[in-house]
Design an enzyme around this catalytic site. Structure first.
Site, PDB file in Angstrom:
ATOM      1  CD  GLU A  51       8.122 -45.700   1.409  1.00 34.51           C
ATOM      2  OE1 GLU A  51       7.253 -46.662   1.074  1.00 34.51           O
ATOM      3  OE2 GLU A  51       9.290 -45.870   0.904  1.00 34.51           O
ATOM      4  CB  CYS A  79      10.543 -52.394   1.510  1.00 37.53           C
ATOM      5  SG  CYS A  79      11.310 -51.147   2.184  1.00 37.53           S
TER       6      CYS A  79
END
Length: 166
Positions: A51, A79
């Protein structure tokens, strides 16, 4: 184009090449703007999550920190670091393709100060009650940096062009 499948294929290739099982594809106007697999294992950089890398590339290409008008495909729920980055860049939508509960029998990435299944509770604690050792060293000069920001920003505290909640 099936962007979800592209995300899965990118993650699968990364695993085959010795990387970790995560990937991100960022789409704008029906086209891939940026994509990346997780490169932590390859680079020894703990911030080289798929990401983060894809967001960096997309923002550089667009010349903005705001990914308004994009859809971001990610392999799994993000996360905490990636979730923060996703909130910060303001995409129109994030599509995740599996959950931690579904992949946990096959992959776990717990760390010294947090486990993914307990992190959000840890994060909600006051700073001085978290497992990560944090020490506050109050310095007036640190606040002066923010005062200087506001002065240089014409008295406005907000980042110019940042999307705000409606």
């Amino acid at each position: 184009m099936d962007f979800a499948q592209r995300t899965i294929d990118l993650a699968r290739r990364n695993v085959d090449e010795g990387g970790r099982p995560f990937a991100t594809v960022i789409v704008k106007d029906g086209e891939v703007l940026a994509e990346s697999a997780n490169k932590v294992a390859q680079t020894s950089d703990p911030t080289a999550h798929a990401e983060i890398l894809a967001i960096r590339d997309a923002c550089t290409r667009l010349g903005t920190e705001h990914l308004i008008g994009t859809t971001i495909y990610i392999l799994a729920l993000p996360c905490p670091m990636c979730l923060g980055a996703l909130y910060y860049c303001s995409p129109d939508e994030v599509v995740f393709l599996t959950t931690r509960e579904a992949y946990e029998p096959h992959y776990v990435d717990d760390r010294k100060y947090f486990e993914l299944n307990t992190f959000y509770g840890e994060f909600a604690k006051p700073w001085d009650q978290r497992r990560l050792p944090l020490r506050h060293e109050s310095r007036d000069d640190a606040v002066a940096v923010y005062r200087r920001w506001r002065e240089r920003n014409g008295g406005d505290r907000r980042v110019t062009g940042a999307p705000i909640a409606s």
